[in-house]
Design an enzyme around this catalytic site. Structure first.
Site, short mmCIF file in Angstrom:
data_model
loop_
_atom_site.label_atom_id
_atom_site.label_comp_id
_atom_site.label_asym_id
_atom_site.label_seq_id
_atom_site.Cartn_x
_atom_site.Cartn_y
_atom_site.Cartn_z
N PRO A 14 0.83 -1.21 0.00
CG PRO A 14 -0.24 -1.21 2.08
CD PRO A 14 0.67 -2.01 1.21
CD GLU A 15 3.13 3.40 -4.11
OE1 GLU A 15 3.07 4.60 -4.42
OE2 GLU A 15 3.67 2.55 -4.83
CE LYS A 71 5.37 4.34 0.95
NZ LYS A 71 6.46 3.46 0.52
NE ARG A 79 2.21 -10.94 0.47
CZ ARG A 79 2.72 -10.27 -0.55
NH1 ARG A 79 3.97 -9.85 -0.50
NH2 ARG A 79 2.00 -9.97 -1.60
NE ARG A 129 17.78 14.42 0.33
CZ ARG A 129 17.31 13.46 1.10
NH1 ARG A 129 17.22 12.24 0.66
NH2 ARG A 129 16.93 13.74 2.30
NE ARG A 135 10.96 -1.24 -4.83
CZ ARG A 135 10.17 -0.45 -4.13
NH1 ARG A 135 8.93 -0.82 -3.90
NH2 ARG A 135 10.59 0.70 -3.68
#
Ligand SMILES: [Zn+2]
Length: 298
Positions: free
Chosen positions: A2-3, A61, A114, A156, A266
């Site tokens: 979930p975001e 989140k 999970r 950054r 990812r």
């Protein structure tokens, strides 16, 4: 996973059921779901029982249930955590881990297949649980300072997608909405933040807020059957995604074929025409670049 929009859907879904209610009892069916509460399940039950709950709150989140008196219950949704609100005698869904009885006779159930998620008692956490004090404000926070975050981003030594996912810079954005925001802002995920420029950094952040607002309006993205709303209804924004998970499909803006690139452990989905950048390892469908002997002559 979930975001922000999914978590906000859960928060908003819980709000009418929990706000102003008192916890009449707690039943921990699986102690693994309260493992973050170091004093143990019995102590968790004792601390929660009798709490009078305020409006459920969220940052990025992270979701928590503030209580009158200043404490809170922190909910980690993890990969698959869900809440259900049911009558106490309704059959239990599979993987129900914790039951919370409210003073109006309803029962809030924490379900987690999970078990990466869980609940914990957060002393003094009503305003902001100390466990998440380092999490930055998210783009929906009324005190989110978009120009300041954009400036911090460009200062950054990173790449734009890494920065978008850094919860200490801006919270709530995960892999899906980062891809969608970067596509919308026509920015390659591997663009060095120092080369981004303040204007484009602001555009990327505005795009992130916009895609998440649309997801929220649609009920949250759910390509993963594990994620279910508080009332059991699944989200459906996944059909609206422009690039994420759309390898090989045409870019909705220019028609070029969506590609996937490795990103950390990812992947990123992007349009190679709309999002020109430093990436060179694009994987195109039917052209596996790692297949020996195929590269020659192409
Ligand atoms: Zn395109």
């Amino acid at each position: 996973m979930p975001e922000l929009p999914e978590v906000e859907v859960v928060r908003a879904g819980l709000e009418p059921f929990l706000t102003g209610r008192r916890i009449a009892g707690v039943d921990v069916l699986d102690e693994r779901a309260v493992r973050r509460h170091e004093a143990g399940a019995a102590d968790f039950v004792r601390r929660l029982t009798g709490l009078e709950l305020g409006r459920p709150a969220r940052r990025g989140k992270y979701l928590w249930l503030p209580a009158v008196g200043g404490d809170a219950v922190l909910a980690h949704l993890g990969m698959s955590g869900q809440f259900r609100v049911d009558a106490p005698d309704a059959p239990l869904a599979r993987n129900t881990r914790v039951l919370v009885d409210l003073d109006d006779g309803t029962q809030v159930r924490f379900v987690d297949q999970r078990l990466f998620g869980g609940l914990s008692f957060s002393p003094g956490g009503a305003q902001l649980p100390p466990e998440i004090a380092r999490i930055a404000r998210d783009p929906f926070d009324e005190r989110f300072d978009l120009p300041a975050v954009a400036a911090a981003m460009t200062a950054r030594r990173s790449t734009v997608k890494r920065a978008l996912l850094d919860q200490r810079l801006v919270s709530g954005i995960g892999n899906i909405y980062a891809d969608e925001a970067l596509w919308r802002a026509r920015t390659h995920p591997g663009t060095p933040t120092r080369l981004l420029g303040a204007r484009r950094a602001r555009a990327v952040l505005r795009a992130a807020r916009a895609v998440m607002a649309e997801a929220l309006a649609a009920g949250g993205t759910s390509f993963d059957a594990l994620y279910v709303h508080v009332d059991g209804e699944r989200g459906y924004f996944d059909r609206e995604l422009a690039v994420h998970g759309r390898l090989g499909e045409p870019c909705p803006r220019c028609g070029a074929t969506i590609v996937r690139e490795a990103f950390m452990n990812r992947s990123s989905h992007l349009c190679p025409r709309c999002q020109r950048g430093p990436g060179t390892a694009a994987i195109r469908p039917g052209k596996a670049s790692s297949t020996p002997g195929r590269g020659r002559g192409e």
